[in-house]
Each structure stands twice: as structure tokens, then as C-alpha cells.
Design an enzyme around this catalytic site. Structure first.
Site, short mmCIF file in Angstrom:
data_model
loop_
_atom_site.label_atom_id
_atom_site.label_comp_id
_atom_site.label_asym_id
_atom_site.label_seq_id
_atom_site.Cartn_x
_atom_site.Cartn_y
_atom_site.Cartn_z
N ARG A 127 -22.03 1.40 4.23
CA ARG A 127 -20.60 0.51 3.60
C ARG A 127 -20.05 0.26 2.34
NH1 ARG A 127 -26.37 -1.35 5.44
NH2 ARG A 127 -26.45 -2.22 6.65
N LYS A 149 -4.98 -2.02 2.18
CA LYS A 149 -5.59 -2.07 2.76
C LYS A 149 -5.11 -1.21 3.73
CE LYS A 149 -1.74 -6.32 3.33
NZ LYS A 149 -1.20 -6.44 4.50
N GLU A 191 11.91 1.00 2.65
CA GLU A 191 11.51 0.04 1.64
C GLU A 191 11.56 0.16 0.35
OE1 GLU A 191 8.71 -1.72 3.53
OE2 GLU A 191 8.60 -0.28 5.13
N LYS A 233 5.61 -2.97 -6.20
CA LYS A 233 3.47 -2.85 -5.26
C LYS A 233 2.65 -3.58 -6.10
CE LYS A 233 1.60 -2.90 -1.55
NZ LYS A 233 1.50 -2.00 -0.29
N GLU A 243 -3.48 -11.78 0.40
CA GLU A 243 -2.48 -12.23 0.81
C GLU A 243 -2.70 -13.70 1.36
OE1 GLU A 243 -0.38 -9.72 3.34
OE2 GLU A 243 0.95 -10.94 4.47
N ARG A 248 3.08 -12.32 -1.61
CA ARG A 248 1.95 -10.72 -1.14
C ARG A 248 3.15 -10.29 -0.18
NH1 ARG A 248 -2.67 -6.58 -1.28
NH2 ARG A 248 -1.80 -4.72 0.15
N ASN A 252 7.03 -7.74 3.24
CA ASN A 252 7.43 -7.89 4.49
C ASN A 252 9.15 -8.17 4.05
OD1 ASN A 252 4.56 -7.26 5.04
ND2 ASN A 252 4.40 -9.27 5.15
N HIS A 255 10.38 -7.29 7.96
CA HIS A 255 9.34 -6.48 9.05
C HIS A 255 9.33 -7.56 10.10
CE1 HIS A 255 8.93 -3.84 5.36
NE2 HIS A 255 7.82 -3.05 6.06
N HIS A 259 9.65 -5.09 13.40
CA HIS A 259 7.94 -4.84 14.34
C HIS A 259 8.84 -5.08 16.42
CE1 HIS A 259 5.26 -6.16 10.49
NE2 HIS A 259 5.33 -4.41 11.16
N HIS A 272 9.53 3.80 11.17
CA HIS A 272 9.04 2.63 10.08
C HIS A 272 9.89 2.02 9.26
CE1 HIS A 272 6.88 -1.56 8.96
NE2 HIS A 272 6.91 -0.96 7.56
N1 LIG Z 1 -1.18 0.23 4.51
C1 LIG Z 1 -0.38 -0.91 3.88
O1 LIG Z 1 -0.02 -1.17 3.10
C2 LIG Z 1 0.93 0.37 4.71
C3 LIG Z 1 2.25 0.29 4.94
C4 LIG Z 1 2.46 0.58 4.29
C5 LIG Z 1 2.28 1.46 6.10
N2 LIG Z 1 1.28 2.06 6.74
C6 LIG Z 1 0.72 2.70 7.46
O2 LIG Z 1 1.70 4.08 7.13
C7 LIG Z 1 2.02 4.65 8.84
C8 LIG Z 1 3.13 5.09 8.43
O3 LIG Z 1 3.02 5.48 6.90
P1 LIG Z 1 4.41 6.81 7.27
O4 LIG Z 1 5.28 7.09 6.97
O5 LIG Z 1 3.47 8.08 6.06
O6 LIG Z 1 3.64 8.39 7.92
P2 LIG Z 1 2.60 9.04 8.31
O7 LIG Z 1 1.28 9.73 7.75
O8 LIG Z 1 2.59 9.69 10.25
O9 LIG Z 1 3.53 10.73 8.03
C9 LIG Z 1 5.16 10.79 8.73
C10 LIG Z 1 5.41 12.01 8.92
O10 LIG Z 1 5.25 12.93 7.30
C11 LIG Z 1 4.11 14.56 8.01
N3 LIG Z 1 3.93 14.63 6.42
C12 LIG Z 1 3.25 14.05 5.87
N4 LIG Z 1 2.92 14.15 3.96
C13 LIG Z 1 4.25 15.70 3.96
C14 LIG Z 1 4.45 16.75 3.48
N5 LIG Z 1 4.15 16.17 1.99
N6 LIG Z 1 5.35 17.72 3.99
C15 LIG Z 1 5.84 17.71 5.93
N7 LIG Z 1 5.22 16.58 6.49
C16 LIG Z 1 4.86 15.96 6.12
C17 LIG Z 1 2.83 13.66 9.22
O11 LIG Z 1 2.11 15.13 9.15
C18 LIG Z 1 3.24 12.93 10.06
O12 LIG Z 1 4.11 14.02 10.38
C19 LIG Z 1 1.68 3.56 9.50
O13 LIG Z 1 0.64 3.44 10.44
C20 LIG Z 1 1.91 2.39 8.84
O14 LIG Z 1 0.88 1.21 9.24
C21 LIG Z 1 0.46 0.99 5.67
ZN LIG Z 2 6.91 -1.05 5.43
#
Ligand SMILES: NC(=O)c1ccc[n+]([C@@H]2O[C@H](COP(=O)([O-])OP(=O)(O)OC[C@H]3O[C@@H](n4cnc5c(N)ncnc54)[C@H](O)[C@@H]3O)[C@@H](O)[C@H]2O)c1
Ligand SMILES: [Zn+2]
Length: 376
Positions: A127, A149, A191, A233, A243, A248, A252, A255, A259, A272
Site C-alpha cells: 500500500r 504520475k 517538451e 512543471k 488535473e 495541468r 498536453n 499531445h 498521440h 514521443h
Molecule cells: N509520468 C509522466 O508524467 C510522464 C510524462 C512524460 C512521459 N512519460 C512516460 O515516459 C516514457 C518515455 O520516457 P523516456 O523518453 O525517458 O524513455 P525511456 O525511459 O524509454 O528512455 C529512453 C531510452 O534511453 C535509454 N537511457 C535512459 N537513460 C540513459 C542514459 N543516461 N544514457 C543512455 N541511455 C539511457 C533507455 O534505456 C531507453 O532506451 C513513456 O513511457 C511516457 O509515457 C511519463
Molecule cells: Zn509528452
């Protein structure tokens, strides 16, 4: 550059202050051990992306050891595929096997994938375990690690299962971006530009002026963009944590289109941020078509995106994907209200509004036009 702190102010709950700090700077990973020790934490489970275990997670781990904490490392395979129920279940099992109790803290080291997954596992195991976010991608440092999130994907769609679970703190170490592939880095800049368009005209102008240093990931430029983005942020999250007020939702911007582009092209074609860049181009065009902004602003936004190495050719993407399918996906968007099309649109540089009831014909026109701005 001295490390800096951005505070995320949150309303207290159950007598607990839930506000937390984001630390931004070079070498911040070494602060983790002392920080957790100061919170009287004695055991930490580091959940880390396989790509960062050897370098960045190791620095965090050494810091935790030096501060006297007992640690365990759980590795997660790189890639969006790990944000899945099976992977969450595996981690729950590993935590149970290690007899992790409620006093143990989770330290999530990686990009948005590990941040979202480890945050969700932390939120749900016994929990709720405290979690610290250690973002190692630009996307995670400027966006996903802040705001609480968490979640995983289902075959039916992205981020369909999850919850709000704020971290105890965020450690954004600029040095960890040195190993990030260039394409991942540039994708994160979408972003960053977004914050300029939605909230901060002078930051947008700063990005224009320093575009070469930004594109080259110069450390001083990185420090400024991560700090400024984190502030934006943090402010938005403070004002609309769950949100509910609509504020918030301005995050988007671009976005809804993004998407649809990601989904219609099959996940994996665009990163993304690349889809967000195309989505901002389409959203700005829509705003222009509706008479909210003039075409000079559309051009100005698109020029900066292109100069930072981001894709802006919506026309060629829209030619490949069926407009009907894109519209159908946008109607199903989690953020759509009763199937009505709703977009975040600029009214001027640095200001956006949430606009309901936009006609499918206007959206289709934006996707089918040869472009209101000069395309190159
Ligand atoms: N929670 C939120 O508010 C929120 C907001 C935006 C995106 N997201 C989520 O985040 C995800 C995308 O995040 P991302 O773009 O960081 O992708 P990711 O976590 O997949 O990382 C991108 C790539 O970089 C590699 N990597 C990470 N750090 C590294 C480093 N320092 N050196 C070398 N390689 C490295 C990872 O292995 C991966 O292959 C999606 O799932 C999306 O839905 C969440
Ligand atoms: Zn985004």
C-alpha cells in the site's frame, strides 16, 4: 554552475507535508545517500534501467552505501515494453522475496519508462513505499519524473493503469545525459520548447538565441533548460496536482495530435518527443486556422523546432496516415470529453487555452492542408 533546487509545493495530507525538492546540477547523483540518510532511511531498493546500471545507477548506489544504507538493485530491461503488468508483477515478487518492508524506500534510476513503472510498483507494494526519482533522460528530467504520475501500459492503450504517487525528491544529474543517444536527447527538447510556447515567452526567445548550445547539449545550456522546465512543471503541478482544474491539461499542448500520430503509425516509429514536435506544429496550425494566432507565430515555433533537429513535416506524416483514423483516435483520447474534440491552443506566445468543441472538419483541414506556413 552551482546545483539548484526547485520546490514542488503540495497541499499537506494527513498531517504530512508532501512538498518536495528537485535538485538540478552536475554530480547530483552523489547527494542521494546523504539525502536518504538525513530522512533516516536505512534500506533502499534501486530499480534501474539496464542501460544505466553500470554507470549512473552505480554512482547512486555507491553514494547510498557510503551513507550506510543497505541496498538491493533490481534491473529493468530498456524500452517501453517494460511498462507492463508482467514487469510490475515481477518487481512485486522480487520485493516480497527480499522481505522489503514499509520503511524501505525505492530509488528509480532511468528514463520515463523506469520512473513510471518503479513509481507504480512503489505506490502499490504494501500500500505504498516512498519513492525517489533519479531521471537519466531529458524527457524524464524536464517532465516525467516531476508531478507524481505513475503507470503502466495495457495492450488496449498507453498509461491505462496507474495512479498519482508523488516522489520524496527528484535528483536530476546533468552529467547522466552525456551517455544518452543524440536522438533521445533531441526528442526531449520538444517538451522544453513546449514550456516556452505554453507559459514563457522569454524562455522561448532564450531557446532561439541559444539554439546551437542547446542542440549541442552544452552543460550550461542544459542547466538552464532543465531548471526552467522543472520550475514550470513544478508550478503547474502545485496548482493542479490531480488535473482537476484544467490547468495541468495545458501540459498536453501538441499531445492530442502526437498521440494520434504515435498510435496510427504503430508505436516505435516516432520517439514521443518527435511526435510532440509534429503535434505542436499541427496544434499551432489549428490555432491559426481558428484565428487565435497569426501565421508568423506558427512559423516562429516551427523554425525553432526544426533548428533543434526536431521533425516538423506534418504534411508528409499526414499523407501517410488516414485522416479518419487520426480523428477516431483523437476522439478516443483519454482527455477527450464525451468524444468531443478538445485541444490546448495558443492565443499568443507564452499562453495557451483549453478549447472544447472543435469541429472534426477544422482538424481534418489542418491535417490535409499543404500548410499555412511555408514548408521546406
Ligand atoms: N509520468 C509522466 O508524467 C510522464 C510524462 C512524460 C512521459 N512519460 C512516460 O515516459 C516514457 C518515455 O520516457 P523516456 O523518453 O525517458 O524513455 P525511456 O525511459 O524509454 O528512455 C529512453 C531510452 O534511453 C535509454 N537511457 C535512459 N537513460 C540513459 C542514459 N543516461 N544514457 C543512455 N541511455 C539511457 C533507455 O534505456 C531507453 O532506451 C513513456 O513511457 C511516457 O509515457 C511519463
Ligand atoms: Zn509528452
Amino acid at each position: 554552475m552551482t546545483p539548484q533546487t526547485v520546490r514542488v509545493e503540495l497541499a499537506a495530507a494527513g498531517g504530512c507535508d508532501r512538498s518536495y525538492d528537485i535538485r538540478v546540477g552536475q554530480g547530483i547523483l552523489a547527494e542521494i545517500g546523504p539525502q536518504l540518510a538525513a530522512h533516516k532511511v536505512t534500506r533502499a531498493v534501486v530499480i534501474a534501467d539496464a542501460a544505466v546500471v553500470a554507470q549512473h545507477a552505480r554512482i547512486a548506489l555507491e553514494s547510498l552505501h557510503a551513507a550506510g544504507l543497505d541496498t538491493l538493485v533490481l534491473e529493468v530491461a530498456s524500452g517501453e515494453g517494460s511498462k507492463a503488468a508482467g514487469e510490475a508483477a515481477r518487481l512485486w515478487g522480487d520485493l516480497a522475496e527480499a522481505a522489503v518492508d514499509r520503511k524501505t524506500h525505492i530509488v528509480a534510476v532511468g528514463g520515463g519508462v523506469v520512473g513510471d513503472l518503479a513509481g507504480f510498483v512503489a505506490a502499490t507494494y504494501v500500500r505504498g513505499l516512498a519513492v525517489w526519482q533519479v531521471p537519466t533522460t531529458l524527457v524524464a528530467q524536464v517532465d516525467s519524473a516531476i508531478g507524481g504520475k505513475t503507470g503502466i501500459n495495457l495492450p488496449a492503450g498507453k498509461n491505462l493503469v496507474g495512479c498519482f504517487w508523488q516522489p520524496r525528491g527528484v535528483f536530476s544529474d546533468i552529467n547522466s545525459l552525456a551517455t544518452l543517444p543524440k536522438r533521445e536527447y533531441l526528442s526531449g527538447l520538444a517538451e522544453v520548447v513546449k514550456y516556452g510556447v505554453i507559459r514563457d515567452e522569454s524562455f522561448f526567445a532564450w531557446l532561439e538565441e541559444h539554439r546551437q548550445a542547446v542542440a549541442a547539449a552544452d552543460p550550461a545550456a542544459l542547466h538552464h533548460i532543465i531548471l526552467t522546465s522543472s520550475r514550470h512543471k513544478a508550478e503547474v503541478v502545485s496548482q493542479d496536482e490531480h488535473e482537476t482544474s484544467g490547468l495541468r491539461a495545458i501540459l498536453n499542448y501538441g499531445h492530442t495530435f502526437a498521440h494520434a500520430f504515435e498510435s496510427a503509425s504503430g508505436y516505435g516509429r516516432f520517439l514521443h518527443g518527435e511526435a510532440v514536435s509534429l503535434g505542436m506544429v499541427a496544434a499551432a496550425r489549428l490555432a491559426c486556422r481558428l484565428g487565435r494566432i497569426d501565421s508568423e507565430l506558427v512559423d516562429r515555433q516551427n523554425r525553432l523546432l526544426a533548428e533543434l533537429g526536431l521533425p516538423t513535416d506534418v504534411d508528409s506524416v499526414a499523407r501517410e496516415l488516414a485522416t479518419d483514423e487520426l480523428l477516431a483516435i483523437m476522439r478516443r483520447d483519454k482527455k477527450a470529453v464525451s468524444g468531443q474534440l478538445r485541444f490546448v491552443l495558443p492565443t499568443r506566445l507564452g499562453h495557451v487555452e483549453l478549447v472544447d468543441g472543435i469541429s472534426a472538419a477544422d482538424v481534418a483541414a489542418v491535417l490535409e492542408t499543404t500548410g499555412l506556413e511555408a514548408t521546406g
